[in-house]
Design an enzyme around this catalytic site. Sequence first.
Site, PDB file in Angstrom:
ATOM      1  N   GLU A  99      57.839   2.072   0.509  1.00 56.09           N
ATOM      2  CA  GLU A  99      57.338   3.418   0.217  1.00 56.09           C
ATOM      3  C   GLU A  99      56.098   3.738   1.059  1.00 56.09           C
ATOM      4  OE1 GLU A  99      58.152   6.048  -1.514  1.00 56.09           O
ATOM      5  OE2 GLU A  99      56.249   7.106  -1.602  1.00 56.09           O
ATOM      6  N   HIS A 108      46.367  11.646 -10.349  1.00 58.58           N
ATOM      7  CA  HIS A 108      45.969  11.875  -8.959  1.00 58.58           C
ATOM      8  C   HIS A 108      46.880  11.083  -8.021  1.00 58.58           C
ATOM      9  CE1 HIS A 108      43.685  11.794  -5.244  1.00 58.58           C
ATOM     10  NE2 HIS A 108      43.635  10.475  -5.334  1.00 58.58           N
ATOM     11  N   SER A 128      53.085  10.953  17.789  1.00 54.31           N
ATOM     12  CA  SER A 128      53.746  10.657  19.063  1.00 54.31           C
ATOM     13  C   SER A 128      54.261  11.909  19.741  1.00 54.31           C
ATOM     14  CB  SER A 128      54.923   9.702  18.837  1.00 54.31           C
ATOM     15  OG  SER A 128      54.465   8.532  18.216  1.00 54.31           O
ATOM     16  N   THR A 133      53.478  -3.533  14.252  1.00 52.42           N
ATOM     17  CA  THR A 133      53.151  -2.207  13.733  1.00 52.42           C
ATOM     18  C   THR A 133      51.841  -1.723  14.321  1.00 52.42           C
ATOM     19  OG1 THR A 133      54.008  -3.046  11.654  1.00 52.42           O
ATOM     20  CG2 THR A 133      53.045  -0.856  11.628  1.00 52.42           C
ATOM     21  N   LYS A 163      51.217  -0.392  17.982  1.00 48.91           N
ATOM     22  CA  LYS A 163      51.727   0.911  18.427  1.00 48.91           C
ATOM     23  C   LYS A 163      50.563   1.840  18.752  1.00 48.91           C
ATOM     24  CE  LYS A 163      54.878  -0.791  18.809  1.00 48.91           C
ATOM     25  NZ  LYS A 163      55.274  -1.050  20.183  1.00 48.91           N
ATOM     26  N   TYR A 183      55.529   2.710   3.948  1.00 43.88           N
ATOM     27  CA  TYR A 183      56.015   3.028   5.287  1.00 43.88           C
ATOM     28  C   TYR A 183      56.687   4.391   5.321  1.00 43.88           C
ATOM     29  CZ  TYR A 183      54.654  -1.304   7.330  1.00 43.88           C
ATOM     30  OH  TYR A 183      53.897  -2.326   7.797  1.00 43.88           O
ATOM     31  N   ASP A 186      71.073  24.725  11.214  1.00 48.37           N
ATOM     32  CA  ASP A 186      70.473  24.594   9.883  1.00 48.37           C
ATOM     33  C   ASP A 186      70.572  23.131   9.509  1.00 48.37           C
ATOM     34  OD1 ASP A 186      69.755  24.832   7.081  1.00 48.37           O
ATOM     35  OD2 ASP A 186      70.238  26.958   7.265  1.00 48.37           O
ATOM     36  N   SER A 228      65.472  13.992  -5.960  1.00 46.92           N
ATOM     37  CA  SER A 228      65.153  14.954  -4.915  1.00 46.92           C
ATOM     38  C   SER A 228      64.966  14.251  -3.574  1.00 46.92           C
ATOM     39  CB  SER A 228      63.889  15.716  -5.306  1.00 46.92           C
ATOM     40  OG  SER A 228      63.357  16.357  -4.195  1.00 46.92           O
ATOM     41  N   SER A 229      64.236  13.147  -3.590  1.00 44.64           N
ATOM     42  CA  SER A 229      63.996  12.420  -2.339  1.00 44.64           C
ATOM     43  C   SER A 229      65.280  11.889  -1.750  1.00 44.64           C
ATOM     44  CB  SER A 229      63.070  11.224  -2.575  1.00 44.64           C
ATOM     45  OG  SER A 229      61.782  11.667  -2.800  1.00 44.64           O
ATOM     46  N   TRP A 240      48.948   4.563 -10.852  1.00 46.96           N
ATOM     47  CA  TRP A 240      50.175   5.034 -10.198  1.00 46.96           C
ATOM     48  C   TRP A 240      51.188   3.907 -10.028  1.00 46.96           C
ATOM     49  CZ3 TRP A 240      52.843   4.286  -5.512  1.00 46.96           C
ATOM     50  CH2 TRP A 240      52.268   3.373  -4.619  1.00 46.96           C
ATOM     51  N   HIS A 285      56.312  -1.281  -1.231  1.00 40.20           N
ATOM     52  CA  HIS A 285      55.867  -1.493   0.140  1.00 40.20           C
ATOM     53  C   HIS A 285      56.647  -0.643   1.141  1.00 40.20           C
ATOM     54  CE1 HIS A 285      53.637  -3.023   3.427  1.00 40.20           C
ATOM     55  NE2 HIS A 285      54.784  -3.011   4.060  1.00 40.20           N
ATOM     56  N   HIS A 334      52.716  -9.251  -1.128  1.00 39.20           N
ATOM     57  CA  HIS A 334      51.304  -9.282  -0.749  1.00 39.20           C
ATOM     58  C   HIS A 334      50.464  -8.397  -1.669  1.00 39.20           C
ATOM     59  CE1 HIS A 334      52.218  -5.970   2.460  1.00 39.20           C
ATOM     60  NE2 HIS A 334      51.872  -5.405   1.337  1.00 39.20           N
ATOM     61  N   HIS A 335      51.128  -7.610  -2.504  1.00 41.03           N
ATOM     62  CA  HIS A 335      50.395  -6.861  -3.527  1.00 41.03           C
ATOM     63  C   HIS A 335      50.197  -7.703  -4.781  1.00 41.03           C
ATOM     64  CE1 HIS A 335      50.765  -2.990  -1.398  1.00 41.03           C
ATOM     65  NE2 HIS A 335      51.903  -3.500  -0.959  1.00 41.03           N
ATOM     66  N   ARG A 381      38.505  -1.673  -9.114  1.00 39.58           N
ATOM     67  CA  ARG A 381      39.009  -0.304  -9.058  1.00 39.58           C
ATOM     68  C   ARG A 381      39.361   0.172 -10.458  1.00 39.58           C
ATOM     69  NH1 ARG A 381      45.070  -1.140  -6.515  1.00 39.58           N
ATOM     70  NH2 ARG A 381      45.122   1.121  -6.659  1.00 39.58           N
TER      71      ARG A 381
HETATM   72  C1  HEM Z   1      48.450  -3.215   9.261  1.00 35.82           C
HETATM   73  C2  HEM Z   1      49.295  -2.961   8.358  1.00 35.82           C
HETATM   74  C3  HEM Z   1      49.019  -3.185   6.875  1.00 35.82           C
HETATM   75  C4  HEM Z   1      48.778  -4.345   6.223  1.00 35.82           C
HETATM   76  C5  HEM Z   1      48.717  -5.737   6.807  1.00 35.82           C
HETATM   77  C6  HEM Z   1      48.585  -4.001   4.841  1.00 35.82           C
HETATM   78  C7  HEM Z   1      48.334  -4.919   3.838  1.00 35.82           C
HETATM   79  C8  HEM Z   1      48.107  -4.589   2.520  1.00 35.82           C
HETATM   80  C9  HEM Z   1      47.887  -5.522   1.465  1.00 35.82           C
HETATM   81  C10 HEM Z   1      47.878  -7.034   1.623  1.00 35.82           C
HETATM   82  C11 HEM Z   1      47.689  -4.824   0.326  1.00 35.82           C
HETATM   83  C12 HEM Z   1      47.453  -5.381  -1.068  1.00 35.82           C
HETATM   84  C13 HEM Z   1      46.007  -5.457  -1.348  1.00 35.82           C
HETATM   85  C14 HEM Z   1      45.713  -5.835  -2.756  1.00 35.82           C
HETATM   86  O1  HEM Z   1      46.152  -5.119  -3.689  1.00 35.82           O
HETATM   87  O2  HEM Z   1      45.019  -6.830  -2.937  1.00 35.82           O
HETATM   88  C15 HEM Z   1      47.794  -3.442   0.654  1.00 35.82           C
HETATM   89  C16 HEM Z   1      47.660  -2.415  -0.257  1.00 35.82           C
HETATM   90  C17 HEM Z   1      48.050  -1.112   0.008  1.00 35.82           C
HETATM   91  N1  HEM Z   1      48.439  -0.625   1.224  1.00 35.82           N
HETATM   92 FE1  HEM Z   1      48.467  -1.633   2.950  1.00 35.82          FE
HETATM   93  N2  HEM Z   1      48.710  -2.678   4.683  1.00 35.82           N
HETATM   94  C18 HEM Z   1      48.984  -2.136   5.903  1.00 35.82           C
HETATM   95  C19 HEM Z   1      49.221  -0.815   6.183  1.00 35.82           C
HETATM   96  C20 HEM Z   1      49.402   0.159   5.229  1.00 35.82           C
HETATM   97  C21 HEM Z   1      49.947   1.454   5.492  1.00 35.82           C
HETATM   98  C22 HEM Z   1      50.437   1.956   6.804  1.00 35.82           C
HETATM   99  C23 HEM Z   1      49.967   2.098   4.295  1.00 35.82           C
HETATM  100  C24 HEM Z   1      50.426   3.490   3.940  1.00 35.82           C
HETATM  101  C25 HEM Z   1      50.434   4.511   4.671  1.00 35.82           C
HETATM  102  C26 HEM Z   1      49.423   1.208   3.301  1.00 35.82           C
HETATM  103  C27 HEM Z   1      49.264   1.545   1.987  1.00 35.82           C
HETATM  104  C28 HEM Z   1      48.813   0.687   1.031  1.00 35.82           C
HETATM  105  C29 HEM Z   1      48.659   1.046  -0.349  1.00 35.82           C
HETATM  106  C30 HEM Z   1      48.978   2.413  -0.978  1.00 35.82           C
HETATM  107  C31 HEM Z   1      48.150  -0.074  -0.995  1.00 35.82           C
HETATM  108  C32 HEM Z   1      47.668  -0.236  -2.411  1.00 35.82           C
HETATM  109  C33 HEM Z   1      48.599   0.001  -3.481  1.00 35.82           C
HETATM  110  C34 HEM Z   1      47.919  -0.150  -4.809  1.00 35.82           C
HETATM  111  O3  HEM Z   1      47.651  -1.287  -5.208  1.00 35.82           O
HETATM  112  O4  HEM Z   1      47.667   0.868  -5.459  1.00 35.82           O
HETATM  113  N3  HEM Z   1      49.080   0.033   3.911  1.00 35.82           N
HETATM  114  N4  HEM Z   1      48.051  -3.325   1.997  1.00 35.82           N
HETATM  115 CU   LIG Z   2      52.322  -3.399   1.099  1.00 37.46          CU
END
Ligand code: HEM
Ligand SMILES: [Cu+2]
Lengths: 57, 546, 372
Positions: free
Chosen positions: B271, B92, B284, B344, B347, B273, B121, B185-186, B157, B269, B318-319, B466
């Site tokens: 990614e 998934h 926008s 960020t 905005k 964005y 094009d 591809s990307s 994933w 990370h 931070h992950h 999770r």
């Molecule tokens: C305000 C801005 C953001 C902050 C401060 C933030 C912060 C964080 C932090 C600290 C984690 C890690 C959490 C953990 O695993 O304990 C996390 C996970 C994640 N964030 Fe954000 N995030 C932000 C915005 C976004 C945005 C814009 C996206 C994507 C569109 C995003 C997608 C994700 C994803 C996919 C994960 C989890 C990945 C995984 O462990 O499977 N975040 N974020």
């Molecule tokens: Cu991140």
Amino acid sequence: MWEVVKSVLSAFFGVQREQRRRRDFEQGKPGTFIVVGIVLAMLMVIVVMAIAIMAAG
Amino acid sequence: MAPNLPPKAPLEHSQSVAGSPAAHEEEHHYRSGPLRWLLTTNHKEIGTLYLIFSLSMFLIGGVMALVVRLELFQPGLQMVQPEFFNQMTTMHGLIMVFGAVMPAFVGLANWMVPLQIGAPDMALPRLNNFSFWLLPIAFTLLLATLLMPGGGPNFGWTFYAPLSTTYAPPSTTFFIFALHMAGISSILGAINIIATILNLRAPGMRLMDMTLFVWTWLITAFLLIAVMPVLAGVITMMLLDINFGTSFFNAAGGGDPVLFQHLFWFFGHPEVYIMILPAFGIVSVIVPTFARKRLFGYASMVYATASIAILSFLVWAHHMFAVGLPLVAELFFMYTTMLIAVPTGVKVFNWITTLFRGSITFETPMLFALAFIVLFTIGGFSGLMLAIAPADFQYHDTYFVVAHFHYVLVPGAVFSIMAAVYYWLPKWTGHYPDERIGRWHFWLSVIGVNLLFFPMHFAGLAGMPRRIPDYALQFADFNMASSIGGFLFGFSQLLFVWVIVKCVRGGAKAPAKAWEGASDLEWTLPSPAPLHTFETPPDLRGFKFH
Amino acid sequence: MRKMLVLAALMASVTGLSRAARAAGWNMPVGVTEVSRDVYGLHMVIFWICVIIGVIVFGIMFYSLFRYRRSKGAQAAHFHEHTTVEVFWTAIPLLILVAMAIPATATLKDMYDASEAELDVMVTGHQWRWHYHYMGEDITFFSNLDTPREQIDGTAEKGENYLLEVDQPLVLPVGRKVRLLMTSSDVIHSWWVPDLAVKKDAVPGFVNEAWTRIDEPGIYRGQCAELCGKDHAFMPVVVQAMEQEAFDTWLAERKQEAAAAASGVDREWKLEELVERGEKVYGSICASCHQADGQGTPPTFPALAGNQAMMDDLDWHIDVVVNGVSGSAMAAFSGTLNPVDLAAVITYERNAWGNETGDVVQPAEIQALIDP
Ligand code: HEM
Ligand SMILES: [Cu+2]
Ligand SMILES: [Cu+2]
């Protein structure tokens, strides 16, 4: 140069004036902005690192 | 670079396709049979292919999510065994990220970037065809792993080693190959987008005249080129560990499992964005149209997006707060995450100020864009909470994180894609999408998505990890609510398919400028946009940009 | 003024709600350590900051949506830039976050300071159970999920602590600083007890450090938090905190039991004895991969029932169990099982599910193998 630095810093902050943007794009070269951006990012890394080291102290 | 650079080689190409008599025959030849779709080099057709592919993947990945939600409806193991459950969560995630969200944005870029910059094009049409067709092959292979002995990928994933190497099912080699193809591809798609934006803008259109959708995609494309090779590197190291006896991530051989996580998140990370910047661009563009007012702070938006691109490389750990980093590293990444989150996040204020004192109407694309602003912001708030490292020890790897990233990705990225589809369907098909079904789709999706993801915050705070197929009794109510929301949201998407099919087949005729407040270049073209547009560059004297 | 009152009332009722939410298990637990209370405090502060920003931002947004509808005849204004406003609304959140960073840093430093611990416990993650080693006390044991299979399959009523109960909890004294050293024997796990606010990954090849000082006696439950394969959902953590005296008694009892369990290496064991003991060991350690009926789940986990290669080559069988198979999920059990258990489980595997070799492996043989 100072103008470029100011523009990059305001980018880091996330706010810029339309007027200054216009000038940047009309007079600036993308290369300088990218280089200054990377240099300032490194500088930021160093500063934050220094703060972290001090805080961990 | 010179902003007025006249389009050169690619224009010749498009002339030779459409202009010369011989090419004309060739074109008619293309028009018949399925080969036309296989061999097409037309940006609109390839854009359509990308979007159809993405929608199919969205539905397949969605079915997998529903398997997960069905199993989690109640405590106990009812529907599936843990082995299969893990394959479902993993597939998934992989399919939604690499198969649904990213290709959807590339499809939108294919369609709209040339139309918004007045190009005939994409700059590299054959490459464009190739980068699309890699995707169905990659994902067929990825899905096929489910049928192989030992099953498909079951390690999440994020595929942390050594679960994804030493302890992985035999099909992992195919998973790596599939991901390599998707990555190539990307990269090719990104190169093409950059080449198009930098070289093919209509004479008179400067970088600063571009719409935010084009801007955000330009920056996203650079991010893609920067990080996809890192992903390719890390999966190649996995491949070597699995098949050639190396020990990059195998502690018993002197390797380092944590190294995997650093590499993965250095890709991962940026990614996230990659999956949100084009969404910022779309919103926008849509909000000013339906607020009938210029975007507030265009300059800030452009500058902030550019700096996010650089700074997004500085926060990856931070992950990994719980992985046992040294204290200094922990502090560093906490500070950078906080610092970057602010420019960020604010905005959002620009969009709201754009609404302020506008003249607002609520067509379906606007509804999705407004829901994006609210619900994405909720995801941003939980992101701020996650940035506080000591608190993240409690949130990490719980449903709280699942709630966070689904808020930013589903009512975030996915809603922006839906908004874009509703917004541009009149340009693509010549018909307005059915407003009534669109509204139903919107409201059911909004209710479903919140019922699905909001209770996950509570489940996570209450202590539910999770990626588990079965859980303790105190989490039962949250999960039941989530599952009901999941099915509501999932089945509402059939309405989306219906709207699209209906719109392709007919509906109220749309004029060139389908939305009253729209002002970008694509709305100067007839609806539907003919197969070949801007073969001679548009005359932009007197055109009012954004 | 009336607006302020309404706002205050709203805040009060929401605060009340949040208390109720915590009681009902909707919020992070406050926990039973100083660190966990600090973490809870940080969590609530950042949460309220988000709520306040959210109320203001969404308030303005919905006001605008309502007030400036075209259907009400709204005409669009023409402004599209105001740098001061933008700087202002960027600077405020930035300052708030800097303010947040200060207490967060302090708590983090505290969490990282594991010095001057009075008791060290080595925590080792295994697929899919935890292993505890009281360092310097010579006490080691596995902690297995204790929920009956029938409850999971839904053929029996689920108990109160469904999936959060183990056969032997980690027993710790209250009021003393305990250092937890985390590692893993296979994949990455993560040891987590919400009430202690301790979550630390157990990474193979590395030793991570965490610590806790529990204030109140009680039973605190948590789970493995890092996806670690098939039974990731089924490896809970249970900590039982007791007063120092009770803890000392427990420690003494455990030492005696351990001595008794390891005894008998020297005597000759009968086939039936070994099979009986081996069946228990197999059930708690081996069955999660090779299945209770010995069928495994090939190709990942090979079948043992009817496994001709295994039955033909006794030395190889012993080697696999004692030393593991590198590059696979089969761990070396010489460090975690005593010679009697090893001999018993090998004997059992050679005489169960129709594997009628009649072989008897004596604990003394294994002992000789492990330290010659
Ligand atoms: C305000 C801005 C953001 C902050 C401060 C933030 C912060 C964080 C932090 C600290 C984690 C890690 C959490 C953990 O695993 O304990 C996390 C996970 C994640 N964030 Fe954000 N995030 C932000 C915005 C976004 C945005 C814009 C996206 C994507 C569109 C995003 C997608 C994700 C994803 C996919 C994960 C989890 C990945 C995984 O462990 O499977 N975040 N974020
Ligand atoms: Cu991140
Ligand atoms: Cu585990």
